[in-house]
Design an enzyme around this catalytic site. Structure first.
Site, PDB file in Angstrom:
ATOM      1  N   HIS A 118      -5.189   0.213  -2.357  1.00 35.10           N
ATOM      2  CA  HIS A 118      -5.570  -1.156  -2.004  1.00 35.10           C
ATOM      3  C   HIS A 118      -5.136  -2.016  -3.188  1.00 35.10           C
ATOM      4  O   HIS A 118      -5.948  -2.339  -4.055  1.00 35.10           O
ATOM      5  CB  HIS A 118      -7.079  -1.279  -1.791  1.00 35.10           C
ATOM      6  N   ASP A 132      -9.911   1.306   7.518  1.00 35.26           N
ATOM      7  CA  ASP A 132      -9.985   2.695   7.042  1.00 35.26           C
ATOM      8  C   ASP A 132     -10.984   3.489   7.885  1.00 35.26           C
ATOM      9  O   ASP A 132     -10.710   4.629   8.264  1.00 35.26           O
ATOM     10  CB  ASP A 132     -10.403   2.758   5.570  1.00 35.26           C
ATOM     11  N   HIS A 164      -4.774   6.526  -0.365  1.00 34.89           N
ATOM     12  CA  HIS A 164      -3.953   5.326  -0.193  1.00 34.89           C
ATOM     13  C   HIS A 164      -4.445   4.271  -1.161  1.00 34.89           C
ATOM     14  O   HIS A 164      -5.529   4.380  -1.732  1.00 34.89           O
ATOM     15  CB  HIS A 164      -3.939   4.828   1.259  1.00 34.89           C
ATOM     16  N   GLU A 214       0.851  -1.181   0.000  1.00 26.56           N
ATOM     17  CA  GLU A 214       0.000   0.000   0.000  1.00 26.56           C
ATOM     18  C   GLU A 214       0.889   1.233   0.000  1.00 26.56           C
ATOM     19  O   GLU A 214       1.982   1.227   0.548  1.00 26.56           O
ATOM     20  CB  GLU A 214      -0.918   0.027   1.226  1.00 26.56           C
TER      21      GLU A 214
END
Length: 119
Positions: free
Chosen positions: A68, A79, A66, A12
């Site tokens: 995934h 999250d 971010h 990530e």
């Protein structure tokens, strides 16, 4: 952002979005200290430096992004639990070998999708 998350996959990756009037003017790529494929922890020094730059340039924190890399393409329970700012959270996930960005507003242990516009 796509090039950045792609270059760090399968881990990530993360960063901050700054600007004015809901228009992103600056992207900060922040190291993921977790070095994990399933979670991120922003490097606190890089994050603090970005916040100081944002303040000194009269901008606002507009979003946090971010990736995934292995999905899902929506908000995870982690999250939701770790959302600490009233900003748009952008998740980039691979969908059929291409990256897709989706925006979410997270609050009160829930979330709703928001429309992202690329100008």
């Amino acid at each position: 952002m796509v090039a950045y998350v792609n270059s760090h996959a399968p881990l990530e990756s993360c960063g901050l979005l700054a600007g004015r009037d809901a228009k992103v003017e600056k992207i900060f790529f922040v190291q993921n200290q977790a070095q994990s494929a399933v979670r991120y922890v922003m490097n606190p020094i890089e994050q603090l430096n970005a916040f100081e730059w944002i303040d000194s340039n009269d901008m606002n924190l507009l979003g946090i992004f971010h990736s995934h890399p292995a999905g899902p393409e929506t908000v995870s329970p982690t999250d939701i639990a770790q959302a600490a700012y009233a900003v748009t959270y952008i998740i980039l996930a691979r969908v059929d070998a291409a990256w897709r960005a989706r925006g979410f507003w997270i609050e009160n242990s829930g979330f709703r999708e928001v429309i992202l516009q690329v100008l």
